[in-house]
Design a protein around this motif. Sequence first.
Motif, PDB file in Angstrom:
ATOM      1  N   LYS A   1      91.426  37.977  16.447  1.00  0.00           N
ATOM      2  CA  LYS A   1      91.833  38.363  15.009  1.00  0.00           C
ATOM      3  C   LYS A   1      91.930  36.976  14.009  1.00  0.00           C
ATOM      4  CE  LYS A   1      95.390  40.856  12.483  1.00  0.00           C
ATOM      5  NZ  LYS A   1      96.702  41.561  12.680  1.00  0.00           N
ATOM      6  N   LEU A   2      92.224  35.999  14.638  1.00  0.00           N
ATOM      7  CA  LEU A   2      92.346  34.726  13.899  1.00  0.00           C
ATOM      8  C   LEU A   2      91.332  33.670  14.015  1.00  0.00           C
ATOM      9  CD1 LEU A   2      96.072  33.933  15.177  1.00  0.00           C
ATOM     10  CD2 LEU A   2      95.435  34.807  13.097  1.00  0.00           C
ATOM     11  N   GLY A   3      90.170  34.219  14.710  1.00  0.00           N
ATOM     12  CA  GLY A   3      88.708  33.471  14.684  1.00  0.00           C
ATOM     13  C   GLY A   3      88.876  32.276  15.603  1.00  0.00           C
ATOM     14  N   THR A   4      89.736  32.238  16.392  1.00  0.00           N
ATOM     15  CA  THR A   4      89.892  30.839  17.542  1.00  0.00           C
ATOM     16  C   THR A   4      89.445  31.450  18.743  1.00  0.00           C
ATOM     17  OG1 THR A   4      91.914  31.469  18.150  1.00  0.00           O
ATOM     18  CG2 THR A   4      91.692  30.157  16.057  1.00  0.00           C
ATOM     19  N   LEU A   5      88.959  32.650  19.185  1.00  0.00           N
ATOM     20  CA  LEU A   5      88.483  32.919  20.325  1.00  0.00           C
ATOM     21  C   LEU A   5      87.582  32.098  21.044  1.00  0.00           C
ATOM     22  CD1 LEU A   5      89.208  34.799  22.912  1.00  0.00           C
ATOM     23  CD2 LEU A   5      87.539  36.475  21.849  1.00  0.00           C
ATOM     24  N   ASP A   6      87.370  31.217  22.070  1.00  0.00           N
ATOM     25  CA  ASP A   6      86.457  30.712  22.673  1.00  0.00           C
ATOM     26  C   ASP A   6      86.510  31.000  24.200  1.00  0.00           C
ATOM     27  OD1 ASP A   6      85.004  28.805  23.982  1.00  0.00           O
ATOM     28  OD2 ASP A   6      85.463  27.324  22.769  1.00  0.00           O
ATOM     29  N   GLU A   7      85.548  31.762  24.833  1.00  0.00           N
ATOM     30  CA  GLU A   7      85.579  32.335  26.264  1.00  0.00           C
ATOM     31  C   GLU A   7      85.465  31.068  27.200  1.00  0.00           C
ATOM     32  OE1 GLU A   7      86.138  35.321  27.291  1.00  0.00           O
ATOM     33  OE2 GLU A   7      85.868  36.454  25.355  1.00  0.00           O
ATOM     34  N   SER A   8      85.162  30.097  26.847  1.00  0.00           N
ATOM     35  CA  SER A   8      84.994  28.823  27.798  1.00  0.00           C
ATOM     36  C   SER A   8      86.388  28.452  27.817  1.00  0.00           C
ATOM     37  CB  SER A   8      84.141  27.704  27.268  1.00  0.00           C
ATOM     38  OG  SER A   8      84.584  27.082  25.963  1.00  0.00           O
ATOM     39  N   LEU A   9      87.550  28.416  27.206  1.00  0.00           N
ATOM     40  CA  LEU A   9      88.715  28.149  27.472  1.00  0.00           C
ATOM     41  C   LEU A   9      89.690  29.128  27.726  1.00  0.00           C
ATOM     42  CD1 LEU A   9      89.107  26.249  23.602  1.00  0.00           C
ATOM     43  CD2 LEU A   9      88.348  25.354  25.810  1.00  0.00           C
ATOM     44  N   ILE A  10      89.197  30.090  28.256  1.00  0.00           N
ATOM     45  CA  ILE A  10      90.124  31.135  29.125  1.00  0.00           C
ATOM     46  C   ILE A  10      89.703  31.126  30.456  1.00  0.00           C
ATOM     47  CG2 ILE A  10      90.501  33.810  29.253  1.00  0.00           C
ATOM     48  CD1 ILE A  10      89.770  33.918  26.177  1.00  0.00           C
ATOM     49  N   PHE A  11      90.935  31.004  31.293  1.00  0.00           N
ATOM     50  CA  PHE A  11      90.809  30.776  32.677  1.00  0.00           C
ATOM     51  C   PHE A  11      91.709  31.968  33.395  1.00  0.00           C
ATOM     52  CE2 PHE A  11      91.898  28.896  36.653  1.00  0.00           C
ATOM     53  CZ  PHE A  11      90.784  29.010  37.429  1.00  0.00           C
ATOM     54  N   SER A  12      91.415  32.578  34.521  1.00  0.00           N
ATOM     55  CA  SER A  12      92.137  33.219  35.318  1.00  0.00           C
ATOM     56  C   SER A  12      92.063  32.814  36.751  1.00  0.00           C
ATOM     57  CB  SER A  12      91.952  34.722  35.298  1.00  0.00           C
ATOM     58  OG  SER A  12      92.835  35.593  35.823  1.00  0.00           O
ATOM     59  N   SER A  13      93.202  32.732  37.309  1.00  0.00           N
ATOM     60  CA  SER A  13      93.262  31.890  38.669  1.00  0.00           C
ATOM     61  C   SER A  13      93.530  32.943  39.567  1.00  0.00           C
ATOM     62  CB  SER A  13      94.294  30.881  38.741  1.00  0.00           C
ATOM     63  OG  SER A  13      94.450  30.424  40.127  1.00  0.00           O
ATOM     64  N   ASP A  14      93.029  32.592  40.935  1.00  0.00           N
ATOM     65  CA  ASP A  14      93.470  33.734  41.894  1.00  0.00           C
ATOM     66  C   ASP A  14      94.518  33.181  42.635  1.00  0.00           C
ATOM     67  OD1 ASP A  14      92.516  31.688  43.332  1.00  0.00           O
ATOM     68  OD2 ASP A  14      90.834  32.785  44.453  1.00  0.00           O
ATOM     69  N   GLN A  15      95.164  32.257  42.234  1.00  0.00           N
ATOM     70  CA  GLN A  15      96.494  31.620  42.868  1.00  0.00           C
ATOM     71  C   GLN A  15      97.616  31.942  41.789  1.00  0.00           C
ATOM     72  OE1 GLN A  15      96.424  27.675  44.976  1.00  0.00           O
ATOM     73  NE2 GLN A  15      94.276  27.257  43.733  1.00  0.00           N
ATOM     74  N   ARG A  16      98.710  31.595  42.268  1.00  0.00           N
ATOM     75  CA  ARG A  16     100.114  31.889  41.423  1.00  0.00           C
ATOM     76  C   ARG A  16     100.922  30.862  40.910  1.00  0.00           C
ATOM     77  NH1 ARG A  16     103.036  37.088  43.045  1.00  0.00           N
ATOM     78  NH2 ARG A  16     103.400  36.984  40.661  1.00  0.00           N
ATOM     79  N   PHE A  17     101.728  31.227  40.230  1.00  0.00           N
ATOM     80  CA  PHE A  17     102.892  30.144  39.761  1.00  0.00           C
ATOM     81  C   PHE A  17     102.330  28.824  39.396  1.00  0.00           C
ATOM     82  CE2 PHE A  17     104.922  33.112  42.805  1.00  0.00           C
ATOM     83  CZ  PHE A  17     105.576  33.958  41.953  1.00  0.00           C
ATOM     84  N   ALA A  18     102.938  27.795  39.473  1.00  0.00           N
ATOM     85  CA  ALA A  18     102.539  26.368  39.201  1.00  0.00           C
ATOM     86  C   ALA A  18     101.010  26.186  39.786  1.00  0.00           C
ATOM     87  CB  ALA A  18     103.511  25.389  39.889  1.00  0.00           C
ATOM     88  N   ALA A  19     100.570  26.749  40.825  1.00  0.00           N
ATOM     89  CA  ALA A  19      99.294  26.123  41.282  1.00  0.00           C
ATOM     90  C   ALA A  19      98.236  26.988  40.708  1.00  0.00           C
ATOM     91  CB  ALA A  19      99.169  27.084  42.827  1.00  0.00           C
ATOM     92  N   ALA A  20      98.625  28.193  39.818  1.00  0.00           N
ATOM     93  CA  ALA A  20      97.714  28.532  38.970  1.00  0.00           C
ATOM     94  C   ALA A  20      97.312  27.705  37.797  1.00  0.00           C
ATOM     95  CB  ALA A  20      97.991  29.880  38.399  1.00  0.00           C
ATOM     96  N   GLY A  21      98.587  27.161  37.133  1.00  0.00           N
ATOM     97  CA  GLY A  21      98.539  25.922  36.176  1.00  0.00           C
ATOM     98  C   GLY A  21      97.796  24.949  36.642  1.00  0.00           C
ATOM     99  N   THR A  22      97.965  24.406  37.734  1.00  0.00           N
ATOM    100  CA  THR A  22      96.974  23.158  38.132  1.00  0.00           C
ATOM    101  C   THR A  22      95.737  23.262  38.156  1.00  0.00           C
ATOM    102  OG1 THR A  22      98.962  22.416  39.718  1.00  0.00           O
ATOM    103  CG2 THR A  22      96.706  21.629  40.177  1.00  0.00           C
ATOM    104  N   GLU A  23      95.433  24.522  38.644  1.00  0.00           N
ATOM    105  CA  GLU A  23      93.915  24.869  38.882  1.00  0.00           C
ATOM    106  C   GLU A  23      93.299  25.240  37.330  1.00  0.00           C
ATOM    107  OE1 GLU A  23      90.668  28.157  41.081  1.00  0.00           O
ATOM    108  OE2 GLU A  23      92.928  28.645  40.874  1.00  0.00           O
ATOM    109  N   GLY A  24      94.181  25.710  36.730  1.00  0.00           N
ATOM    110  CA  GLY A  24      93.695  25.945  35.087  1.00  0.00           C
ATOM    111  C   GLY A  24      93.399  24.650  34.400  1.00  0.00           C
ATOM    112  N   PHE A  25      94.342  23.705  34.618  1.00  0.00           N
ATOM    113  CA  PHE A  25      94.219  22.532  34.026  1.00  0.00           C
ATOM    114  C   PHE A  25      92.900  21.892  34.392  1.00  0.00           C
ATOM    115  CE2 PHE A  25      94.476  17.843  33.966  1.00  0.00           C
ATOM    116  CZ  PHE A  25      94.939  17.475  32.792  1.00  0.00           C
TER     117      PHE A  25
END
Length: 333
Positions: A206-230
């Motif tokens: 809606k705001l014109g900022t969507l970039d698919e390359s900047l979206i990540f979904s991990s198969d890990q959870r909690f802090a580990a998902a954040g580490t992998e996403g970074f």
Amino acid sequence: MPCGSIIIPGVIGLKQKEFAAMLGVSESTVSKALRDSNEISLAVRERIHAEAVRLGYEKKPQNVRRRLNILVSVPEFRSEYYGEVLGIINTVARERGLNIFAAETNFDNDWINNFFPPRYGFFDGIIIEGLSDKNDKNVSRLKRLDIPVVTINTRSDQFDDISYDIDASMLEVIERLIASGRKRIGFVGEDNSLGREIAFRKAAGKLGTLDESLIFSSDQRFAAAGTEGFEKLFSLPEPPDAIVCAYDYIVIGILNAAANAGISVPEKLALTGNDNLRAASSYRLGITTIDQKSRDIYEKAVDILLARINGERFEPVRIKIKSEIIVRETALI
């Protein structure tokens, strides 16, 4: 009195079977209801007692009021978020004189089919967080239980549903990030946070900022998902300058990974979370996050459930509770 019969003035030896047929219930239901068994819901017991009084079997209504038994089902017990949710609902229930029983689904969309069905009669109502309203088996099975059900954060049109307004919250977070000068706004979630990812996509689009390359979904959870996403997003030629996280523990994983990589927060990278857990205010950098107002959600859920248990009839309601953005050090927005 002969076993299996109830004596009604003017009617000699009305059998329990006949009485049950008049009410449209089984003999077993009548027997248990007249013994005030918790296996039969309060609403059904009161109806059977009332009919027995009308027909003269009971001289006056029995006091069948008791502490109501409410089942609260959440996806899991081990996360801090659901631990806080159960603490809130326990406090709300205690204030209203209710008994609370907790169960976890382990994110199993088919959980209802194997969830100790013989004991459902013990409960007067159910509150469920994490129900997939796309699973027709769950919906039809719950409806067959014939006891009130209120869902949380489900957006169900089959039951009363109370939720926080995730769409409005995501939109506000991204708007604030843009206003603070952020241009490449990403998202990190995990397999169980799809709803929040969808809300992010909708708001960013809606705001014109969507970039698919900047979206990540991990198969890990909690802090580990954040580490992998970074690691994933900062391997890009143009990494994000802001990341919206599905929940607060993902922020913690990204904070640690960013510190190890020499990326300063919030100067080079702004981070926002969701849930406003205790860790969000106590970590080395306070986490900017969305407070869902869980107390307001569950108070409203209990009030609606009690209205249903007490026989009030109305169309299923869908109530959205306005959340609040809590600004701390990870994103000065």
